[in-house]
Design an enzyme around this catalytic site. Structure first.
Site, PDB file in Angstrom:
ATOM      1  N   LYS A   1      -4.690   2.584  -1.092  1.00 13.73           N
ATOM      2  CA  LYS A   1      -5.926   3.364  -1.073  1.00 13.73           C
ATOM      3  C   LYS A   1      -5.644   4.700  -0.413  1.00 13.73           C
ATOM      4  CE  LYS A   1      -7.827  -0.121   1.071  1.00 13.73           C
ATOM      5  NZ  LYS A   1      -6.948  -1.224   0.683  1.00 13.73           N
TER       6      LYS A   1
ATOM      7  N   ASP B   1       0.835  -1.197   0.000  1.00 14.00           N
ATOM      8  CA  ASP B   1       0.000   0.000   0.000  1.00 14.00           C
ATOM      9  C   ASP B   1       0.872   1.250   0.000  1.00 14.00           C
ATOM     10  OD1 ASP B   1       0.757   0.569   2.704  1.00 14.00           O
ATOM     11  OD2 ASP B   1      -0.788  -0.814   3.410  1.00 14.00           O
TER      12      ASP B   1
END
EC number: 2.1.1.107
Length: 472
Positions: free
Chosen positions: A269, A247
């Site tokens: 995200k 991530d």
């Protein structure tokens, strides 16, 4: 080569040590580990060796060294501070063609001790031929970090199975390929998790040609940013990965430690701009593992603290995929430590609460009354967008508007920034901070000015104007 590396079988073989002090004790400990029968020649013994003598672990000749003591001895070590005696021991041994080592005197050595990484039955020995012992020690320390402790179990099981594998596979090339697959596949993964019975079952399945093309998932905490805070276990797992899903919170420095030929997929995200949905990430973990790949899910901080790691593993478990978890240093622990802000302190905070700024859409409101109480520290993850609401709620529920706060941007990294102010200024501070950022609220923030240690010294500003400490 200045020396030929050899591994000597010392089990029940007589070894003579001349000297009864601390240096002799260190060498004797190595000899015990190798199963040697130790004889010590010394007028007196250190307290440690005296205890070993009382316990029957060593034989003691309480007399001066005599050349005939070398009769029927496999090798000899001189560990005294008497250079004349040491030279006499070496000369007597050399005349009898007995291997001799005079500690810290290389010219009087027919053998030397290497730096050792012990994963018995696997043993790694490193030597600089006596030229740079500190360098050899540093290399040993690096290998200690890279080689899993469970290698000893792996080597022992492989030793027990060599005969069976040879019976099933007549070709040496076939056996080599079998073990190469075992040491880099599911067998090795099971060993690393301590599942030794399952690992042997996996070998049996492989021998019977029933090996399942099933991979595994490792959920790994990458820490807050500084690659030096990555755990040894995390590094080892990353070095074995076929594919890594990471991530945006994972720093480039940590990503650089991933195995070079591993596939890397960003599933990060960001608030308001989710490039990959959580459901898609969950399914991708399962799909890749079902293809027989070793999948590492690399998450910033600790995967079980506001990282949704639990949700991902629920899906993996439901699909019957093997998995493991490697914890990481969470941002609240790492960033505050690098900012010189202890989360608890006897005079200021008896508790600490971790809070996420990203709540479930259908979740209940936070207990602001409890969070507004004094003598506690609040560490708020992903809270910069809601900093204004956080400040307003805490003040409305009784927390003083002058409560010290810190916003730590890019914590533990070389470009870390620490912004100090008051609760009333939290929104302004959050707007200035680089992301990712951690909000810290409580009196412990005041200690930053005394014990900040990472990068530049803290710059103290007035309480009205927030202070910015750039640690690049």
């Amino acid at each position: 080569m200045d020396y030929l590396p050899l591994f000597a079988d010392l089990k029940q073989r007589p070894v003579l040590i001349v000297g009864g002090g601390e240096v002799a004790a260190r060498k004797i400990e190595l000899l015990h580990r190798a199963g040697a029968q130790v004889w010590v020649v010394a007028q007196t013994l250190s307290s440690e060796l005296e205890q070993q003598y009382q316990d029957g672990r060593i034989h003691w000749l309480a007399q001066d060294f005599l050349p005939e003591q070398l009769d029927n001895v496999f090798l000899v070590i001189a560990a005294t501070n008497d250079t004349v005696l040491n030279a006499a021991v070496f000369a007597a041994a050399d005349q009898r063609c007995i291997l001799a080592n005079v500690v810290d005197d290389q010219p009087l050595c027919s053998f030397i001790f290497p730096s050792i990484v012990d994963r018995s039955p696997l043993v790694v020995a490193i030597s600089s031929s006596g030229q740079a012992p500190v360098l050899a020690r540093i290399l040993r320390e690096k290998l200690e970090a890279l080689l899993p402790t469970r290698l000893s179990d792996m080597a022992a099981i492989a030793g027990r199975w060599r005969g069976r594998v040879k019976q099933h596979m007549a070709s040496m090339g076939e056996r080599r390929r079998f073990w190469e697959h075992a040491f880099s596949g599911r067998f090795a993964s099971l060993i690393s998790r301590g599942q030794l019975t399952e690992a042997e079952n996996e070998l049996q399945l492989s021998l019977e040609g029933q090996h399942r093309a099933l991979g595994e998932v490792a959920l790994v905490g990458a820490g807050p940013g500084d690659a030096g805070l990555l755990t040894l276990r995390g590094l080892q797992v990353m070095q074995q990965a076929d594919v890594v899903l990471y991530d945006h919170l994972v720093s480039p420095e940590v990503l650089d430690l991933v195995r070079r030929d591993a596939e890397r997929i960003c599933v990060g995200k960001r608030a308001g701009a989710h490039s990959v949905t959580q459901e898609a990430t969950n399914q991708l973990l399962v799909t890749l593992a079902q293809q027989g790949k070793r999948v590492v899910r690399l998450k910033g901080g600790d995967p079980f603290i506001f990282g949704r790691g639990g949700e991902e593993l629920q899906v993996v478990a439901q699909a019957g995929i093997p998995f493991q978890v490697v914890p990481g240093v969470t941002a609240a622990a790492g960033a505050t430590a690098y900012a010189g802000i202890p989360l608890t302190h006897r005079d200021h905070a008896q508790s600490v609460t971790f809070i996420t700024g990203h709540c479930r859409p259908d979740g209940d409101d936070l207990d602001w009354q409890a969070l507004a109480r004094g003598r506690q520290t609040l560490a708020i993850y992903m809270g910069t967008v809601k900093a204004a609401a956080i400040s307003q709620q805490l003040i409305a529920h009784g927390r003083s508007s002058t409560t010290p706060v810190a916003v730590i941007g890019r914590g533990t990294r070389v470009d870390q920034q620490v912004l100090i102010g008051t609760l009333a200024q939290l929104e302004s501070l959050a707007q200035q901070a680089p992301t990712p950022a951690l909000l810290v609220i409580g009196e412990v923030v005041n200690l930053h000015h005394q014990i900040a240690w990472f990068g530049q010294q803290p710059q103290t500003e007035s309480a009205i104007n927030p202070s910015v400490v750039n640690l690049a």
